[in-house]
Design an enzyme around this catalytic site. Structure first.
Site, PDB file in Angstrom:
ATOM      1  N   LYS A  31      -1.002   3.363  -4.465  1.00  0.00           N
ATOM      2  CA  LYS A  31       0.101   2.925  -5.322  1.00  0.00           C
ATOM      3  C   LYS A  31      -0.363   2.182  -6.571  1.00  0.00           C
ATOM      4  O   LYS A  31       0.426   1.955  -7.480  1.00  0.00           O
ATOM      5  CB  LYS A  31       1.066   2.050  -4.536  1.00  0.00           C
ATOM      6  CG  LYS A  31       1.727   2.758  -3.369  1.00  0.00           C
ATOM      7  CD  LYS A  31       2.641   3.882  -3.828  1.00  0.00           C
ATOM      8  CE  LYS A  31       3.427   4.410  -2.627  1.00  0.00           C
ATOM      9  NZ  LYS A  31       4.306   5.504  -3.015  1.00  0.00           N
ATOM     10  N   SER A  45       0.134   5.744   7.968  1.00  0.00           N
ATOM     11  CA  SER A  45       0.675   6.909   7.257  1.00  0.00           C
ATOM     12  C   SER A  45      -0.416   7.954   7.031  1.00  0.00           C
ATOM     13  O   SER A  45      -0.139   9.153   7.002  1.00  0.00           O
ATOM     14  CB  SER A  45       1.303   6.501   5.928  1.00  0.00           C
ATOM     15  OG  SER A  45       0.313   6.102   4.998  1.00  0.00           O
TER      16      SER A  45
END
Lengths: 91, 316
Positions: free
Chosen positions: B44, B258
């Site tokens: 991110k 994830s």
């Protein structure tokens, strides 16, 4: 030919609270029609008036998004698991 | 060159490492893009940096501004670092069922956290943030779900890095949240690699997260273009945790949960290639390391115990 359909919390009012129900059909479309015969009103929540999947509904055949398979025409086989989930955000 | 003028300058150019033990054969290989090697330890950092820089270039962000963002964690942490270095205040709207480490990191960087209800997950965070933005017109919401700079960060950096390191790439597998990674990398690779397959792995959470009051509250990110994907898989916590542990045990990689989900989808593509007797070079994203998720209990006990502990948590 039995197919397991997993129902999200938000749609369990149609299945008497059941998390998973059993149905039949050689396509997803047929499964929805079959489920609707015992859980009246369910199909109208899953598909729009044009017959395609509703915008905020995701349907997975054995974990794969059916929109990348054949949509409501996706063929089903005995023992398949169909999971229905509302679309949610990640990130 | 591994010397940089500042932390922000060190963004990206992450290693791509082969997985010799988890790859099925010499002609069907898996490659991990180590995005935990970014400034705050997640992929991110790329969209956060690009969204801030673009907002500055467009004049939407000016010195002293307050930035607002709905986030389940990593985007908030990345923005918190970028905002700190650039002198902006940051308010993150985050679902309450996220790991304590994410909150601690945000607080450490000086971000203000507004918690949104667990039921409904990130959908609720988005709704709360949109209301805050409407009530506070002077705040700048970068809005990762609909900001083209999110996908562009991957089009301009992640995608080119992957192709430079792996010109023979046949598959790219990434996580689906904002959809920015898959949209940006997908667009870049499709323009240059005929037949490349773009595969999405989407976390399947516990029921609480899907606890919307009605279906109309469902959410599809504005960035999402399904024509950019070849397949999309829903991966539950059992499979995600199992693959996360396989990465540690077999390849020495300690990754977030994830990434286990992403590897699960990548391995399915590898098995498919083996069955079809086709060559495959499958690159997948390691979105972050496992550090921020130790408190979830995903890394101890049996797989069933770990999956049970993740019930109700936003683990991706």
């Amino acid at each position: 030919m039995a197919i397991e359909a997993r129902i999200p919390t938000i749609l369990r009012t149609y299945t008497g609270g059941e998390k998973a129900v059993s149905g039949q059909g050689s396509t997803l479309q047929e499964l929805f029609v079959d489920l609707d015969s015992r859980h009246s009103g369910l199909r109208a929540r899953l598909v729009g008036e044009d017959g395609s999947l509703a915008r905020f509904v995701n349907v997975y055949l054995n974990d794969e998004d059916v929109r990348f398979l054949g949509g409501v025409e996706t063929p089903l086989a005995d023992g398949d698991v169909v999971t229905i989930l509302p679309a949610v955000a990640g990130g | 060159m591994t010397r940089f003028d500042s932390l922000l300058d060190s963004l990206g150019r992450t290693p791509l490492v082969g997985l010799p033990r988890l790859s099925p054969s010499a002609s069907v290989r898996l490659w991990a893009k180590l995005e935990d090697r970014n400034p705050t330890g997640s992929i991110k950092d790329r969209p956060a940096f690009f969204m801030v820089e673009r907002a500055e270039a467009e004049g939407r962000l000016t010195p002293g501004c307050t930035v607002l963002e709905p986030t389940s964690g990593n985007t908030g942490i990345s923005l918190a670092m970028v905002c700190k270095l650039k002198g902006y205040s940051l308010i993150c709207v985050m679902p309450e069922n996220t790991s304590v480490e994410r909150r601690q990191l945000l607080e450490m960087y000086g971000a203000e956290i507004r918690l949104s209800p667990a039921a409904g997950g990130s959908n609720e965070a988005v709704a709360v943030a949109k209301k805050l933005a409407a009530d506070n017109p002077d705040w700048v919401m970068l809005y990762q779900y609909g900001n083209p700079a999110n996908a562009d960060s991957h089009y301009e950096t992640t995608g080119p890095e992957l192709l430079a390191d792996l010109p023979e790439i046949t598959h790219f597998v990434g996580g689906l949240g904002t959809t920015g990674t898959l949209m940006g990398v997908g667009r870049y690779l499709r323009e240059r690699v005929p037949g490349v397959r773009i595969i999405a792995a989407e976390p399947r959470y516990g029921e609480l997260v899907y606890g919307l009051r009605n279906l109309d509250e469902g959410f599809v990110p504005e960035l999402y273009d399904p024509s950019m994907l070849d397949a999309r898989f829903s991966v539950g916590p059992e499979d995600a945790v199992r693959r996360t542990r396989e990465l540690v045990e077999q390849e020495g990689l300690f990754v977030g949960i994830s990434t286990g989900a992403i590897l699960h989808a990548a391995l399915a593509q590898a098995e498919k290639a083996v069955r079809a007797n086709e060559r495959a070079d499958i690159a997948f994203v390691v979105a972050d390391g496992g550090w921020k998720y130790l408190s979830t209990g995903a890394y101890s006990g049996t797989l069933d115990e770990a999956a049970e502990r993740l019930e109700g948590q936003l683990w991706a």
